[in-house]
Design a protein around this motif. Structure first.
Motif, short mmCIF file in Angstrom:
data_model
loop_
_atom_site.label_atom_id
_atom_site.label_comp_id
_atom_site.label_asym_id
_atom_site.label_seq_id
_atom_site.Cartn_x
_atom_site.Cartn_y
_atom_site.Cartn_z
N SER A 172 0.83 -1.22 0.00
CA SER A 172 0.00 0.00 0.00
C SER A 172 0.86 1.25 0.00
O SER A 172 0.55 2.24 -0.67
CB SER A 172 -0.93 0.01 1.22
N ASP A 176 1.08 4.09 -2.96
CA ASP A 176 0.90 5.51 -2.66
C ASP A 176 1.99 6.35 -3.33
O ASP A 176 1.72 7.42 -3.88
CB ASP A 176 0.92 5.73 -1.14
N GLN A 190 -3.85 1.25 -6.07
CA GLN A 190 -4.35 0.71 -4.81
C GLN A 190 -5.38 -0.39 -5.05
O GLN A 190 -5.44 -1.36 -4.29
CB GLN A 190 -4.95 1.82 -3.94
N ARG A 194 -5.24 -4.14 -3.81
CA ARG A 194 -6.36 -4.72 -3.06
C ARG A 194 -6.73 -6.10 -3.61
O ARG A 194 -6.99 -7.04 -2.84
CB ARG A 194 -7.57 -3.78 -3.14
#
Length: 312
Positions: A172, A176, A190, A194
C-alpha cells in the motif's frame, strides 16, 4: 573567471570534492561563464537537466568534459539550492527504495525498508505540487528519465508483487508513492494491490467506480479499464469498455475512443467473441475516418497500443 579547474578524472571521482570555484572555472573555460545569481535565475523555471540543456548550445567541452555540463548543473543545485529537492535526489531515493523492496521480495530479512520509505516521504514533503497534487512535469520528466524500460516494469509491478507475497503495508505504501508520481493512476494502483490481497471483487468495483467518475481525466478512466484487463475481469472490462467507448463517441472524444479499440479487441479475443470483434472493426474504421477529417495526415503518426498495459 576562476583559474581553478576540474581534472579529467572527474568522471571517476565525481564533483563533490571539487571547490565551487573549480566547477565554475571549468564551466567558463568551455564556454559557459556562470555565477550563483545566474544559476538561481535559471532555477526559477528549470531543474538541473533543463539548466544543462540551456547551457549545451554554448558548450565546447569534448572528451572527458563532453558531459560535464550536466554533472556541474546537478552539483551546483546541491550546493546553491539546498532547500529544494532536485529530481536527481528523488531519483536516487526512489531507486534505493525499489532496490530494498526487491531484496525483501527475495527473502532478505534485514532489508532497510522503513528507512527507505522515510527518506522518500521526507523528500515528498519538500516538493511543490499543484492544486491537483501533481508534480511539475519538468521535475517528473527529470526524475524518471534515468529509469530504463526494465526499471519501469519493476515500478509498475512492485506494489502488486509485495501484496501477493503478503507484505501488505509495504504494498500500500509503494502504491501511494506510485500514485503520487503518476496522479492519473490514483486509486488504480491501490485497487490492483487490493485484488492481490485477496479482495478481488471490491477491487473490481473500485476500478468500475473510477471509470464512471466523469471528473477524472480521460486517460485516468482509460487506465482503470486497463486495471480490469490486468485483473482478467473480462466481463467487467467488456461492459465498462463498451460504455466508455459509447460515452467517448457521444462527446466526440475520438482519441479516447480510438485508444479503447485495441483494449476492447484484446477483451473480445479473450472471450472468443467473434461477432463483437467484427462489429469493433467497423467501429474502428468509422473512428479513423472521423479522426482523419479532424487531423488530416495524422494517421501515419498515430500510435496505438497493440495490447493494453495495466496502468500505462
Amino acid at each position: 573567471m576562476s583559474t581553478q579547474r576540474v581534472e579529467k578524472s572527474w568522471q571517476k571521482t565525481g564533483l563533490k570534492d571539487y571547490s565551487t570555484e573549480a566547477l565554475l572555472g571549468t564551466l567558463g573555460h568551455y564556454g559557459v561563464p556562470v555565477g550563483e545569481e545566474d544559476y538561481r535565475k535559471l532555477a526559477e523555471s528549470a531543474y538541473p537537466l533543463g539548466i544543462a540543456q540551456q547551457w549545451a548550445a554554448k558548450w565546447k567541452g569534448t572528451g572527458p568534459f563532453k558531459d560535464y555540463v550536466v554533472a556541474a548543473a546537478v552539483e551546483l543545485w546541491r550546493r546553491w539550492m539546498p532547500d529544494r529537492v532536485s529530481p536527481q535526489d528523488f531519483t536516487q531515493a526512489l531507486a534505493t527504495l525499489m532496490q530494498v523492496l526487491v531484496h525483501k521480495l527475495n527473502g532478505a530479512k534485514e532489508a532497510p525498508v522503513a528507512s527507505a520509505f522515510e527518506h522518500v516521504k521526507a523528500l515528498r514533503s519538500k516538493l511543490t505540487v499543484d492544486d491537483k497534487g501533481a508534480l511539475p512535469q519538468p521535475f517528473l520528466q527529470e526524475a524518471l528519465a534515468p529509469f530504463s524500460e526494465k526499471d519501469a516494469e519493476l515500478f509498475d509491478s512492485l506494489a502488486e508483487s509485495l501484496a501477493a507475497q503478503g507484505h501488505l503495508d509495504d504494498a500500500s505504501a509503494f502504491a501511494d508513492v506510485e500514485e503520487f508520481l503518476l496522479p492519473d493512476r490514483r486509486g488504480i494502483s491501490q485497487a490492483v494491490v487490493r485484488a492481490a490481497k485477496g479482495e478481488r471483487e471490491p477491487a473490481i468495483q473500485d476500478l468500475k467506480n473510477l471509470i464512471h467518475d466523469t471528473a477524472r481525466a480521460p486517460i485516468s478512466r482509460l487506465l482503470a479499464v486497463d486495471g480490469l484487463i490486468h485483473l482478467q475481469a473480462w466481463i467487467d472490462a467488456n461492459v465498462e469498455g463498451r460504455g466508455l467507448l459509447a460515452e467517448a463517441e457521444k462527446s466526440n472524444d475520438i482519441h479516447l475512443a480510438l485508444d479503447l479499440v485495441p483494449r476492447l479487441e484484446h477483451v473480445f479475443k479473450q472471450q472468443n467473441d467473434r461477432s463483437a470483434l467484427l462489429e469493433l472493426m467497423g467501429t474502428q474504421e468509422r473512428l479513423e475516418a472521423l479522426h482523419d477529417k479532424m487531423h488530416p495526415g495524422h494517421r501515419a503518426h498515430r500510435h496505438q497500443h497493440a495490447q493494453p498495459q495495466r496502468r500505462r
